[in-house]
Scaffold this motif. Sequence first.
Motif, PDB file in Angstrom:
ATOM      1  N   LYS A 140       1.077  -1.225   0.055  1.00 53.21           N
ATOM      2  CA  LYS A 140      -0.048  -0.099  -0.134  1.00 53.21           C
ATOM      3  C   LYS A 140       0.951   1.088  -0.141  1.00 53.21           C
ATOM      4  CE  LYS A 140      -3.938   1.942   2.108  1.00 53.21           C
ATOM      5  NZ  LYS A 140      -4.969   2.182   3.394  1.00 53.21           N
ATOM      6  N   VAL A 141       0.915   1.925  -1.103  1.00 51.23           N
ATOM      7  CA  VAL A 141       1.953   2.983  -1.290  1.00 51.23           C
ATOM      8  C   VAL A 141       1.840   4.037  -0.208  1.00 51.23           C
ATOM      9  CG1 VAL A 141       2.624   4.690  -2.808  1.00 51.23           C
ATOM     10  CG2 VAL A 141       2.029   2.680  -3.775  1.00 51.23           C
ATOM     11  N   GLY A 142       0.373   4.403   0.161  1.00 46.87           N
ATOM     12  CA  GLY A 142       0.165   5.451   1.319  1.00 46.87           C
ATOM     13  C   GLY A 142       0.477   4.934   2.623  1.00 46.87           C
ATOM     14  N   GLY A 143       0.675   3.613   2.731  1.00 45.09           N
ATOM     15  CA  GLY A 143       0.827   3.146   3.917  1.00 45.09           C
ATOM     16  C   GLY A 143      -0.483   2.850   4.900  1.00 45.09           C
ATOM     17  N   HIS A 144      -0.459   1.981   5.835  1.00 50.44           N
ATOM     18  CA  HIS A 144      -1.574   1.807   6.795  1.00 50.44           C
ATOM     19  C   HIS A 144      -1.560   2.406   8.138  1.00 50.44           C
ATOM     20  CE1 HIS A 144      -0.859  -2.294   4.385  1.00 50.44           C
ATOM     21  NE2 HIS A 144      -2.110  -2.004   4.536  1.00 50.44           N
ATOM     22  N   GLY A 145      -0.592   3.392   8.145  1.00 55.90           N
ATOM     23  CA  GLY A 145      -0.551   4.172   9.358  1.00 55.90           C
ATOM     24  C   GLY A 145      -0.533   3.494  10.741  1.00 55.90           C
ATOM     25  N   GLN A 146      -1.110   3.745  11.767  1.00 53.25           N
ATOM     26  CA  GLN A 146      -1.101   3.149  13.022  1.00 53.25           C
ATOM     27  C   GLN A 146      -1.901   1.850  12.918  1.00 53.25           C
ATOM     28  OE1 GLN A 146       1.761   4.701  14.482  1.00 53.25           O
ATOM     29  NE2 GLN A 146       0.624   4.060  16.313  1.00 53.25           N
ATOM     30  N   GLU A 147      -1.573   0.622  13.392  1.00 54.19           N
ATOM     31  CA  GLU A 147      -2.025  -0.315  13.180  1.00 54.19           C
ATOM     32  C   GLU A 147      -1.288  -1.516  14.225  1.00 54.19           C
ATOM     33  OE1 GLU A 147      -1.741  -2.531   9.453  1.00 54.19           O
ATOM     34  OE2 GLU A 147       0.492  -1.654   9.388  1.00 54.19           O
ATOM     35  N   THR A 148      -2.494  -2.372  14.895  1.00 49.97           N
ATOM     36  CA  THR A 148      -1.923  -3.540  15.836  1.00 49.97           C
ATOM     37  C   THR A 148      -1.187  -4.510  14.871  1.00 49.97           C
ATOM     38  OG1 THR A 148      -3.795  -4.566  15.525  1.00 49.97           O
ATOM     39  CG2 THR A 148      -3.752  -2.797  17.208  1.00 49.97           C
ATOM     40  N   PHE A 149      -0.581  -5.701  15.632  1.00 47.97           N
ATOM     41  CA  PHE A 149      -0.130  -6.669  15.114  1.00 47.97           C
ATOM     42  C   PHE A 149      -0.934  -7.545  14.346  1.00 47.97           C
ATOM     43  CE2 PHE A 149       1.098 -11.284  15.362  1.00 47.97           C
ATOM     44  CZ  PHE A 149       2.315 -11.452  14.755  1.00 47.97           C
ATOM     45  N   VAL A 150      -2.120  -7.665  15.082  1.00 48.52           N
ATOM     46  CA  VAL A 150      -3.261  -8.611  14.299  1.00 48.52           C
ATOM     47  C   VAL A 150      -3.596  -7.611  12.906  1.00 48.52           C
ATOM     48  CG1 VAL A 150      -5.681  -9.384  14.390  1.00 48.52           C
ATOM     49  CG2 VAL A 150      -4.131  -9.541  16.393  1.00 48.52           C
ATOM     50  N   GLU A 151      -3.815  -6.404  12.844  1.00 49.34           N
ATOM     51  CA  GLU A 151      -4.239  -5.549  11.942  1.00 49.34           C
ATOM     52  C   GLU A 151      -3.251  -5.791  10.906  1.00 49.34           C
ATOM     53  OE1 GLU A 151      -6.948  -2.266  13.810  1.00 49.34           O
ATOM     54  OE2 GLU A 151      -4.964  -1.898  13.851  1.00 49.34           O
ATOM     55  N   GLY A 152      -1.952  -5.558  11.210  1.00 48.08           N
ATOM     56  CA  GLY A 152      -0.627  -5.838  10.222  1.00 48.08           C
ATOM     57  C   GLY A 152      -0.927  -7.270   9.627  1.00 48.08           C
ATOM     58  N   VAL A 153      -1.319  -8.209  10.227  1.00 44.30           N
ATOM     59  CA  VAL A 153      -1.611  -9.565   9.653  1.00 44.30           C
ATOM     60  C   VAL A 153      -2.842  -9.484   8.567  1.00 44.30           C
ATOM     61  CG1 VAL A 153      -1.555 -11.892   9.932  1.00 44.30           C
ATOM     62  CG2 VAL A 153      -0.414 -10.783  11.249  1.00 44.30           C
ATOM     63  N   MET A 154      -3.724  -8.883   8.915  1.00 42.90           N
ATOM     64  CA  MET A 154      -4.788  -8.832   8.212  1.00 42.90           C
ATOM     65  C   MET A 154      -4.663  -8.004   7.011  1.00 42.90           C
ATOM     66  SD  MET A 154      -7.497  -8.160  11.362  1.00 42.90           S
ATOM     67  CE  MET A 154      -8.911  -7.570  10.317  1.00 42.90           C
ATOM     68  N   ASN A 155      -3.708  -6.818   7.182  1.00 40.84           N
ATOM     69  CA  ASN A 155      -3.525  -5.848   6.114  1.00 40.84           C
ATOM     70  C   ASN A 155      -2.235  -6.565   5.305  1.00 40.84           C
ATOM     71  OD1 ASN A 155      -5.310  -4.128   7.000  1.00 40.84           O
ATOM     72  ND2 ASN A 155      -3.956  -3.044   8.058  1.00 40.84           N
ATOM     73  N   CYS A 207       0.838  -6.260   5.899  1.00 41.40           N
ATOM     74  CA  CYS A 207       1.659  -5.199   5.890  1.00 41.40           C
ATOM     75  C   CYS A 207       3.303  -5.553   6.101  1.00 41.40           C
ATOM     76  CB  CYS A 207       1.432  -4.230   7.156  1.00 41.40           C
ATOM     77  SG  CYS A 207       2.216  -2.775   7.270  1.00 41.40           S
ATOM     78  N   ASN A 208       3.882  -5.028   4.998  1.00 44.76           N
ATOM     79  CA  ASN A 208       5.360  -5.602   4.989  1.00 44.76           C
ATOM     80  C   ASN A 208       6.005  -4.955   6.214  1.00 44.76           C
ATOM     81  OD1 ASN A 208       5.199  -7.241   2.807  1.00 44.76           O
ATOM     82  ND2 ASN A 208       5.988  -5.910   1.322  1.00 44.76           N
ATOM     83  N   PRO A 209       5.911  -3.700   6.536  1.00 45.62           N
ATOM     84  CA  PRO A 209       6.657  -2.945   7.532  1.00 45.62           C
ATOM     85  C   PRO A 209       6.469  -3.439   9.044  1.00 45.62           C
ATOM     86  CG  PRO A 209       6.080  -1.195   6.106  1.00 45.62           C
ATOM     87  CD  PRO A 209       5.300  -2.668   5.639  1.00 45.62           C
ATOM     88  N   VAL A 210       5.397  -4.007   9.191  1.00 40.79           N
ATOM     89  CA  VAL A 210       4.967  -4.694  10.569  1.00 40.79           C
ATOM     90  C   VAL A 210       6.011  -5.773  10.565  1.00 40.79           C
ATOM     91  CG1 VAL A 210       3.278  -6.092  11.700  1.00 40.79           C
ATOM     92  CG2 VAL A 210       2.760  -3.724  10.806  1.00 40.79           C
ATOM     93  N   PHE A 211       5.889  -6.680   9.461  1.00 37.49           N
ATOM     94  CA  PHE A 211       6.685  -7.814   9.544  1.00 37.49           C
ATOM     95  C   PHE A 211       8.187  -7.545   9.580  1.00 37.49           C
ATOM     96  CE2 PHE A 211       2.696  -9.546   8.955  1.00 37.49           C
ATOM     97  CZ  PHE A 211       2.577 -10.949   9.703  1.00 37.49           C
ATOM     98  N   ILE A 212       8.639  -6.514   9.006  1.00 37.71           N
ATOM     99  CA  ILE A 212       9.989  -6.384   9.229  1.00 37.71           C
ATOM    100  C   ILE A 212      10.304  -6.122  10.440  1.00 37.71           C
ATOM    101  CG2 ILE A 212      11.792  -4.528   8.721  1.00 37.71           C
ATOM    102  CD1 ILE A 212      10.374  -4.252   5.705  1.00 37.71           C
TER     103      ILE A 212
END
Length: 574
Positions: free
Chosen positions: A345-360, A362-367
């Motif tokens: 997601k080019v614009g990013g996901h903003g603030q998110e929890t770990f669960v939301e990071g999995v749902m989305n 999101c590469n930065p969360v997993f980094i």
Amino acid sequence: MRNRTYNKKKLLIVFLCAVCIVIVLAGRLVWLMIFEADYYQEKAQALHERERSIKAARGRILDASGTVLADNRTVCTISVIHSQITDPEEVIRALSQTLEMEESEVREKVEKVSSMERIRTNVEKETGDIIRKMDLDGVKVDEDFKRNYPYDELASTVLGFTGADNQGIIGLEVKYEEYLKGQDGTILTTTDARGIELPGEAEDRIEPVPGNDLQTSLDYNLQMYAQQMAEKVMEEKQADGVSILLMNPQNGEIMAMVNVPEFDLNDPFTLNTGVDASILSDEEKQDALNQMWRNRCINDTYEPGSTFKIITASAALEEGVVELDDTFSCPGYRVVEDRKIRCHKVGGHGQETFVEGVMNSCNPVFIDVGLRLGADTFCDYYEQFGLMDLTGVDLPGEAGTIMHKRENIGTVELATMSFGQSFQVTPIQMAATVSSIVNGGFRVTPHVGVRVLNEDGSQKLVLEHGKKDRIVSEETSLTMRAILEKVVSEGSGKNAAIEGYQIGGKTATSQTLPRSANKYISSFIGFAPADDPQVLGMCIIYNPQGVYYGGTIAAPVIRDIFENILPYLGVEKE
């Protein structure tokens, strides 16, 4: 007197020598006639016997419900015995016409001086019966067996096929050769010194022993439906190929394994690509055949992409470096050393929890999660989950994981590995590992063979497929099932949701090497029901054209399959 005495001595010496020679010859004769009699009797018998092989019927391959996936049909082998032919021209004319062969080819074999010469194998039984009725001197018609696959292309890369000698070449046919092959019999006939069979002499037969049947975990209906779905999406997306895998995550039994385009098992040496094989060299044609016969689920590796986030998340929860409500920030990228690694997601996901990071997804969360684990701990879990070993699947040619050496893993490598890039695994390895994470935490060995059956259908042997080792705690397994259910119900895997069923899963889109080629692999791994998985499905689409996101094109394939097979498997809607 001197001459007479001298001659008597010479005669005595000659006489004694002759006596010694006679004694030696007599002794040798006694030895051969008494002590070596059995040996030479067997040799003499062998000179007057001709042996012909009787092929054993190969064992069948059955699906889980007993549907025959590989069978035999009766064919004939036509041979000639040179010494018994009384009218060569008649034999040449009759065989060339009946077998539709060039007369020169038949003549060469008929006129060849040998004990027995094969004219043609795998002749249809009806044709063999016609030749037998001709009663041609010196022509032999022996019945044989040829492998027959009733459903042609179905599960071709799994079942495999046999060669001209009826021995397995690839797939289950070669893996379970020792059970399927049977034991050939023989026909013994008595001949005279010229090699002509003696009239009135009875044939001695050693009857063949048929092979054992192999019952598999494959389900004909599931295999057929999965293949239809794979062919449909391959045509729609103009993809290079599609693989679909259905497996019981509780015990590793493979219910369906599809790799399209499949090939015709009854004609396995004809290319399925539409290429004219006559313009290819022998080496090029063999390379093309080897590529056609490959089982991509077993023999090929790929970058798993975001489906690997299931494994990273499991390791982080097991190690305790992350909590479900931990918060992360995603501006659309993460800078690691001198690299700017982007989120999908080019614009990013903003603030998110770990669960939301999995749902989305999101590469930065997993980094961030991967860096929390650290390279050594990450590698320890990689090994604990069995990813550095082969799965032990009972199909030949399983490829191993391609992975960085532990000492070469820097921060950038760790960051990319955490979301499934810069290393490669096989699809069967991913399916087995995810099954092990969601089934309560026990490692399973994927397999197709279930039991070996006798000719009468009774059970001879139950096939064992390794022990179950715990790889994650039951608590982590329960948590991951709940998170992955949210991925489908609310997150990036929504296209796999089915009303009335709890589905868990994860999407992925990975880029093949070289990156400049702009080729992608879209995939989805799902399981149902999410609270007690009974089936795990995996779809991989190689190089789709147009839209290539796994959540958009691969997830719907598993959704459609689950929607149709869950009632068939007895899983009721809630």
